[in-house]
Design a protein around this motif. Structure first.
Motif, PDB file in Angstrom:
ATOM      1  N   GLU A  78      33.999  51.822  39.896  1.00 54.49           N
ATOM      2  CA  GLU A  78      34.605  51.536  41.220  1.00 54.49           C
ATOM      3  C   GLU A  78      35.249  52.268  42.379  1.00 54.49           C
ATOM      4  OE1 GLU A  78      37.753  49.423  37.084  1.00 54.49           O
ATOM      5  OE2 GLU A  78      36.865  51.767  37.062  1.00 54.49           O
TER       6      GLU A  78
ATOM      7  N   ASN B 109      36.438  36.377  29.741  1.00 56.89           N
ATOM      8  CA  ASN B 109      36.969  37.608  30.190  1.00 56.89           C
ATOM      9  C   ASN B 109      38.174  38.154  31.204  1.00 56.89           C
ATOM     10  OD1 ASN B 109      36.221  39.009  32.913  1.00 56.89           O
ATOM     11  ND2 ASN B 109      35.356  40.026  30.771  1.00 56.89           N
TER      12      ASN B 109
ATOM     13  N   ARG C 216      38.496  46.605  41.997  1.00 51.52           N
ATOM     14  CA  ARG C 216      37.252  46.011  42.032  1.00 51.52           C
ATOM     15  C   ARG C 216      37.331  44.583  42.584  1.00 51.52           C
ATOM     16  NH1 ARG C 216      40.130  45.459  37.391  1.00 51.52           N
ATOM     17  NH2 ARG C 216      40.303  47.446  36.367  1.00 51.52           N
TER      18      ARG C 216
ATOM     19  N   ARG D 235      36.028  40.980  43.062  1.00 50.82           N
ATOM     20  CA  ARG D 235      35.133  39.734  42.323  1.00 50.82           C
ATOM     21  C   ARG D 235      34.164  39.710  43.295  1.00 50.82           C
ATOM     22  NH1 ARG D 235      35.202  38.046  37.121  1.00 50.82           N
ATOM     23  NH2 ARG D 235      35.012  36.562  38.005  1.00 50.82           N
TER      24      ARG D 235
ATOM     25  N   ASN E  12      31.145  39.356  31.383  1.00 50.81           N
ATOM     26  CA  ASN E  12      30.416  40.483  33.193  1.00 50.81           C
ATOM     27  C   ASN E  12      28.914  40.285  32.439  1.00 50.81           C
ATOM     28  OD1 ASN E  12      32.050  38.673  34.946  1.00 50.81           O
ATOM     29  ND2 ASN E  12      33.334  40.113  33.871  1.00 50.81           N
TER      30      ASN E  12
ATOM     31  N   THR F 183      41.570  36.440  34.956  1.00 49.60           N
ATOM     32  CA  THR F 183      42.921  37.844  36.376  1.00 49.60           C
ATOM     33  C   THR F 183      42.847  36.521  37.710  1.00 49.60           C
ATOM     34  OG1 THR F 183      43.539  39.489  35.250  1.00 49.60           O
ATOM     35  CG2 THR F 183      43.501  39.536  37.649  1.00 49.60           C
TER      36      THR F 183
ATOM     37  N   ASN G  23      41.235  43.209  42.750  1.00 52.22           N
ATOM     38  CA  ASN G  23      42.434  43.273  41.804  1.00 52.22           C
ATOM     39  C   ASN G  23      42.354  45.676  41.461  1.00 52.22           C
ATOM     40  OD1 ASN G  23      43.716  43.410  39.372  1.00 52.22           O
ATOM     41  ND2 ASN G  23      42.781  42.223  37.992  1.00 52.22           N
TER      42      ASN G  23
ATOM     43  N   GLN H 162      43.970  47.537  32.849  1.00 48.38           N
ATOM     44  CA  GLN H 162      42.406  47.477  33.192  1.00 48.38           C
ATOM     45  C   GLN H 162      42.688  46.379  34.343  1.00 48.38           C
ATOM     46  OE1 GLN H 162      39.129  47.731  32.511  1.00 48.38           O
ATOM     47  NE2 GLN H 162      38.330  45.984  33.136  1.00 48.38           N
ATOM     48  N   ASP H 163      44.517  46.020  34.380  1.00 47.68           N
ATOM     49  CA  ASP H 163      44.232  44.587  35.228  1.00 47.68           C
ATOM     50  C   ASP H 163      45.950  44.588  35.544  1.00 47.68           C
ATOM     51  OD1 ASP H 163      46.100  41.873  35.048  1.00 47.68           O
ATOM     52  OD2 ASP H 163      44.709  42.718  33.036  1.00 47.68           O
TER      53      ASP H 163
ATOM     54  N   SER I  33      39.160  40.019  33.290  1.00 45.17           N
ATOM     55  CA  SER I  33      38.850  39.841  35.001  1.00 45.17           C
ATOM     56  C   SER I  33      39.094  38.006  35.328  1.00 45.17           C
ATOM     57  CB  SER I  33      37.864  41.139  35.271  1.00 45.17           C
ATOM     58  OG  SER I  33      36.508  39.804  35.490  1.00 45.17           O
TER      59      SER I  33
ATOM     60  N   ASN J 244      32.252  40.818  38.789  1.00 46.44           N
ATOM     61  CA  ASN J 244      33.258  41.866  39.329  1.00 46.44           C
ATOM     62  C   ASN J 244      31.840  42.770  40.555  1.00 46.44           C
ATOM     63  OD1 ASN J 244      35.386  41.639  38.834  1.00 46.44           O
ATOM     64  ND2 ASN J 244      35.419  42.636  36.990  1.00 46.44           N
TER      65      ASN J 244
END
Length: 342
Positions: free
Chosen positions: A297, A172, A136, A138, A208, A177, A259, A94-95, A174, A226
């Protein structure tokens, strides 16, 4: 029951302790990898989100595909624990941070240059062993009924005028991160102070989507999310029917971190050829269009545009950061706990 954050922290800590012993054994074990007819993908992306495109991947690769779903951090920790005995052939994260952690420990194989060249160097690992698949950004979502505009820096949301007005999702991935990115850009001391300010000013939500709900309902004026959550809702309900708007932050602000979800091939995989075809498929026009149209995305290859209404990738003013440095999640989780956010 422990939170996902606590489980991830414990798993990563355990993996860090276990890695030296695991690295010393299993590397020569003939049963170390799957070794069978299936290509095994550990996916940190949710089944609901990516199963349709992974079904297409199986057809394109021509090999039976077995997918094991979970949180990216927990799967990366599991792979560190498994060491040379992991059954994974491909890690679909995912990241970038989880991929960076595996790269640092030498668990990923170098990708063909033709695959790496499909995306900008900013969106792939500097060691050439993982590649971004979709991006994605932020952003700050805001409610114009509560505030005429959003601040131009995420650093400003801890100022007194935003007290009680900022929504965020501390558990979360994201968000975690993003905090890691702020640590890289601003340093630990400044990030720790910012987190304490956010605790004073913010309202925590479970995820989110709930943050965006809070902005829409006017529970908070701003939400740290995001970009694609807003665009997915706009596609569902119509942008004209949403109360919230998005602000893409300028000037390389930490709150504008871009990210990526990405993929890497496990070193000494028993399915090297199929694994390379799988990663190649994720960078195909078909897969990239899926991420643009269905998940909203950013596609990362040339020739595929983002979904209608999503600002072009080259117009974003994301901070310049080596995404591979987003691998210090354990330290970020500890900092979040120390700040009382989780």
């Amino acid at each position: 029951m422990r939170s996902p954050l606590a489980r991830s922290l414990a798993a990563i800590a355990a993996a860090a302790l276990a890695l030296p012993a695991l690295a010393a054994c299993g590397a020569d074990d003939t049963d170390a990898k799957g070794g069978g007819d299936s290509l095994v993908i550990y996916s940190g992306r949710s089944e609901k989100l990516v199963k349709p495109i992974l079904d297409e991947l199986e057809k394109a690769v021509g090999t039976k595909v077995e997918v094991r779903y979970g949180e990216s951090a927990e799967l990366a920790a599991q792979m560190l624990e498994e060491g040379g005995k992991t059954k994974a052939d491909v890690f679909f994260s995912q990241d970038a941070g989880a991929l960076g952690a595996l790269s640092k420990e030498g668990l990923l194989a170098k990708l063909p240059q033709t695959v790496l060249d499909e995306v900008d160097p900013a969106y792939r690992g500097h060691a050439g062993d993982w590649v971004g698949v979709s991006g994605r950004s932020r952003v700050i979502a805001y409610n114009p009924d509560k505030t005429a505009e959003a601040p131009d820096s995420v650093r400003d949301v801890v100022k007194p005028e935003w007290k009680g007005k900022v929504g965020y999702a501390p558990t979360n991935a994201s968000f975690q991160t993003f905090v890691t990115g702020m640590r890289v850009l601003d340093g630990d001391d400044a990030t720790r102070a910012w987190l304490k300010g956010l605790k004073e000013n913010g309202k925590p939500y479970d995820n989110n989507l709930r943050v965006l709900d809070g902005v829409e309902a006017g529970e908070v004026s701003l939400g740290l999310v995001n970009h694609y959550y807003w665009y997915e809702r706009a596609a569902e309900k119509g942008a004209e029917n949403l109360k919230s708007k998005l602000h893409f932050l300028p000037g390389g602000d930490p709150g504008a971190l871009l990210n990526v979800a990405g993929a890497g091939i496990v070193k000494d995989s028993g399915q090297d050829a199929a694994a390379r075809r799988a990663v190649g498929f994720l960078l195909s026009e078909k897969a990239q269009t899926y991420f643009a149209d269905h998940t909203k995305e950013y596609p990362l290859i040339k020739g595929v545009s983002p979904s209608e209404g999503v600002p072009p990738l080259d117009t974003l003013q994301a901070p310049e950061i080596d995404l591979g440095r987003l691998d210090t999640l354990q330290e970020t989780l500890a900092m979040l706990q120390d700040a009382g956010l989780v």
